[in-house]
Scaffold this active site. Structure first.
Site, mmCIF file in Angstrom:
data_model
loop_
_atom_site.group_PDB
_atom_site.id
_atom_site.type_symbol
_atom_site.label_atom_id
_atom_site.label_comp_id
_atom_site.label_asym_id
_atom_site.label_seq_id
_atom_site.Cartn_x
_atom_site.Cartn_y
_atom_site.Cartn_z
ATOM 1 N N GLY A 53 0.849 -1.182 0.000
ATOM 2 C CA GLY A 53 0.000 0.000 0.000
ATOM 3 C C GLY A 53 0.890 1.238 0.000
ATOM 4 C CG HIS A 54 4.463 1.261 0.259
ATOM 5 N ND1 HIS A 54 4.223 0.413 1.314
ATOM 6 C CD2 HIS A 54 5.450 0.697 -0.456
ATOM 7 C CE1 HIS A 54 5.043 -0.608 1.244
ATOM 8 N NE2 HIS A 54 5.802 -0.465 0.178
ATOM 9 C CB SER A 55 4.361 4.203 -5.146
ATOM 10 O OG SER A 55 4.424 5.577 -4.876
ATOM 11 N NE ARG A 100 5.533 -0.738 -4.298
ATOM 12 C CZ ARG A 100 6.802 -0.730 -4.698
ATOM 13 N NH1 ARG A 100 7.697 -1.408 -4.041
ATOM 14 N NH2 ARG A 100 7.180 0.011 -5.711
#
Ligand code: T46
Length: 146
Positions: A53-55, A100
């Site tokens: 839950g981040h890039s 992702r």
């Protein structure tokens, strides 16, 4: 998919002996496209848990499920795709600007990650709206219209 690719590592067995298994070597700038500055691994994850839950703005990584299986959902400027990792001789390269999420961890699964940079929280975008705004600013405004 843009800035994401699946590939196979070398898988060395034996022609003369059976049942001794395989060896997969990984060398920086040879088997993967960057120098390895950090290694970490994720394990003990429940089947119903979702991680990620981040890039990342600059980080390059290769993910390898060295035991069991896991799903990796990627969302970027060009779309969305879920990759299923279930083979220790396969890698998933993820470049910058990819949101992702890791889910569907099988029992006993171990996700090994090779990273191009040391840990730096400032390289993360952990808020989805901020990710969309960042991608909009960088690539145009197409993603928010999908
Ligand atoms: C990624 C996916 C595949 C550290 O102190 N050092 C590290 O090298 C890392 C990776 C994390 N941390 C700390 C930061 C958090 O307090 O460990 C905690 C858990 O990290 P996070 O919630 O970011 O873990 P995941 O599984 O959501 O994401 C990780 C990586 O952070 C990320 O870069 O691409 O695995």
């Amino acid at each position: 998919m843009y800035n994401v690719s699946e590939f196979s590592f070398r898988k060395i067995g034996s022609n003369s002996k059976e049942n001794i298994g395989f060896l997969t070597p990984i060398e920086e700038n040879k088997d993967i496209p960057f120098e390895i500055k950090r290694v970490y691994y994720i394990y003990g994850v429940s089947g119903d848990a979702v991680r990620g839950g981040h890039s990342h703005k600059a980080l390059h990584q290769v993910l390898i499920c060295v035991n069991g299986s896991v799903d990796i959902k990627i969302k970027n400027y060009f779309g969305e795709k879920t990759y299923h990792l279930d083979d220790p001789s396969k890698g998933l390269y993820i470049g910058p600007d990819n949101w992702r999420e890791m889910s569907n961890f099988s029992e006993g699964s171990v996700l090994l990650v090779l990273a191009s940079e040391k840990y730096n929280e400032e390289d993360y975008t952990r808020d989805y709206d901020s990710f969309i705004q960042y991608i909009d600013r960088k690539y145009g405004n197409l993603l928010s219209k999908k």
